[in-house]
Design a protein around this motif. Structure first.
Motif, PDB file in Angstrom:
ATOM      1  N   ASN A   4      -5.549  16.588 -18.147  1.00  0.00           N
ATOM      2  CA  ASN A   4      -6.102  15.465 -17.383  1.00  0.00           C
ATOM      3  C   ASN A   4      -7.623  15.538 -17.321  1.00  0.00           C
ATOM      4  O   ASN A   4      -8.307  14.513 -17.411  1.00  0.00           O
ATOM      5  CB  ASN A   4      -5.499  15.420 -15.980  1.00  0.00           C
ATOM      6  N   LYS A   7      -8.946  14.349 -20.676  1.00  0.00           N
ATOM      7  CA  LYS A   7      -8.898  12.891 -20.782  1.00  0.00           C
ATOM      8  C   LYS A   7     -10.030  12.254 -19.979  1.00  0.00           C
ATOM      9  O   LYS A   7     -10.666  11.309 -20.453  1.00  0.00           O
ATOM     10  CB  LYS A   7      -7.535  12.358 -20.332  1.00  0.00           C
ATOM     11  N   ARG A  11     -13.083   9.856 -21.447  1.00  0.00           N
ATOM     12  CA  ARG A  11     -13.434   8.534 -20.909  1.00  0.00           C
ATOM     13  C   ARG A  11     -14.907   8.471 -20.522  1.00  0.00           C
ATOM     14  O   ARG A  11     -15.584   7.478 -20.772  1.00  0.00           O
ATOM     15  CB  ARG A  11     -12.538   8.197 -19.712  1.00  0.00           C
ATOM     16  N   ARG A  54       3.356  11.176 -27.748  1.00  0.00           N
ATOM     17  CA  ARG A  54       2.999  10.900 -26.360  1.00  0.00           C
ATOM     18  C   ARG A  54       1.573  11.381 -26.071  1.00  0.00           C
ATOM     19  O   ARG A  54       0.761  10.660 -25.493  1.00  0.00           O
ATOM     20  CB  ARG A  54       3.988  11.579 -25.406  1.00  0.00           C
ATOM     21  N   VAL A  55       1.257  12.592 -26.528  1.00  0.00           N
ATOM     22  CA  VAL A  55      -0.076  13.151 -26.281  1.00  0.00           C
ATOM     23  C   VAL A  55      -1.140  12.339 -27.018  1.00  0.00           C
ATOM     24  O   VAL A  55      -2.194  12.019 -26.459  1.00  0.00           O
ATOM     25  CB  VAL A  55      -0.121  14.648 -26.679  1.00  0.00           C
ATOM     26  N   ASN A  57      -0.979   9.205 -27.830  1.00  0.00           N
ATOM     27  CA  ASN A  57      -1.119   7.934 -27.110  1.00  0.00           C
ATOM     28  C   ASN A  57      -2.035   8.088 -25.899  1.00  0.00           C
ATOM     29  O   ASN A  57      -2.896   7.237 -25.653  1.00  0.00           O
ATOM     30  CB  ASN A  57       0.246   7.414 -26.647  1.00  0.00           C
ATOM     31  N   GLU A  58      -1.852   9.167 -25.159  1.00  0.00           N
ATOM     32  CA  GLU A  58      -2.684   9.388 -23.970  1.00  0.00           C
ATOM     33  C   GLU A  58      -4.144   9.632 -24.358  1.00  0.00           C
ATOM     34  O   GLU A  58      -5.050   9.101 -23.723  1.00  0.00           O
ATOM     35  CB  GLU A  58      -2.145  10.563 -23.153  1.00  0.00           C
ATOM     36  N   LEU A  59      -4.364  10.436 -25.389  1.00  0.00           N
ATOM     37  CA  LEU A  59      -5.739  10.697 -25.827  1.00  0.00           C
ATOM     38  C   LEU A  59      -6.413   9.415 -26.316  1.00  0.00           C
ATOM     39  O   LEU A  59      -7.551   9.124 -25.958  1.00  0.00           O
ATOM     40  CB  LEU A  59      -5.771  11.751 -26.930  1.00  0.00           C
ATOM     41  N   SER A  61      -5.848   6.425 -25.551  1.00  0.00           N
ATOM     42  CA  SER A  61      -6.122   5.467 -24.479  1.00  0.00           C
ATOM     43  C   SER A  61      -7.487   5.732 -23.839  1.00  0.00           C
ATOM     44  O   SER A  61      -8.019   4.871 -23.142  1.00  0.00           O
ATOM     45  CB  SER A  61      -5.020   5.516 -23.414  1.00  0.00           C
ATOM     46  N   CYS A  62      -8.062   6.892 -24.103  1.00  0.00           N
ATOM     47  CA  CYS A  62      -9.362   7.266 -23.543  1.00  0.00           C
ATOM     48  C   CYS A  62     -10.516   7.004 -24.514  1.00  0.00           C
ATOM     49  O   CYS A  62     -11.670   7.253 -24.181  1.00  0.00           O
ATOM     50  CB  CYS A  62      -9.362   8.758 -23.184  1.00  0.00           C
TER      51      CYS A  62
END
Length: 173
Positions: A4, A7, A11, A54-55, A57-59, A61-62
């Motif tokens: 977290n 991420k 951002r 999944r990981v 996708n999360e990365l 998104s930043c």
């Protein structure tokens, strides 16, 4: 917490590049170390690919849409190729996806390099990102002795640096 924080860092930094330099996936289910054993309970190739997506996708998104993304294979992703070289496993053919295909890397916009021992990402004329291949006690020195240029690598999963004149090796672990 670390993921977290990373991420949040992405951002806030809004980087121009994200470079994955190998062993993003473990591919334990394809490892020759566990041949004839069940392996880690619940960790299947399908599970690793789903978690990897999944990981990513999360990365992603930043990141901005303009961010350059590269993915170098490491020796763990290379387990797929070593596994498929076996005559019996080769019969599976394209039914078993490679990490490149299973993570949909090309459609995600990654520049993919699958030769873990020879591929590099140039960060300029004098510094390359590589996965690395040496794990000896003085691996940072061994890498610059072999490649004869400054490099950043993470193959050995520990930290180390070695500087010789204008050339440096950084093992980021």
């Amino acid at each position: 917490q670390l993921f977290n924080a990373f991420k949040k860092f992405l951002r806030e930094l809004n980087p121009t590049g994200l470079h994955i330099i190998g062993d993003f996936l473990d591919l334990n289910s394809l490892s020759s170390h566990d041949r004839g054993k069940l392996g880690i309970k619940g960790i299947t190739l399908d599970f690793e690919y789903k978690e990897g997506n999944r990981v990513l996708n999360e990365l992603e998104s930043c990141l901005s849409n303009k961010c350059i993304k590269t993915y170098l294979y490491g020796n763990h992703e290379d387990r797929y190729f070593r596994y498929m070289k076996d005559v019996d496993h080769a019969k599976i053919g394209s039914a078993m996806q490679s990490p490149t295909d299973a993570l949909n890397l090309k459609n995600r916009g990654y520049l993919v390099r699958e030769d873990w021992k020879n591929d590099a990402i140039g960060l300029g004329p004098h510094l390359d990102l590589v996965h690395g291949e040496f794990i000896n006690q003085h691996c940072a020195k061994k890498h610059i002795d072999t490649y004869r240029k400054s490099i950043i690598f993470g193959h050995s999963h520990r930290q180390q640096s070695y500087i010789e004149g204008q050339t440096a090796g950084y093992n980021i672990g």
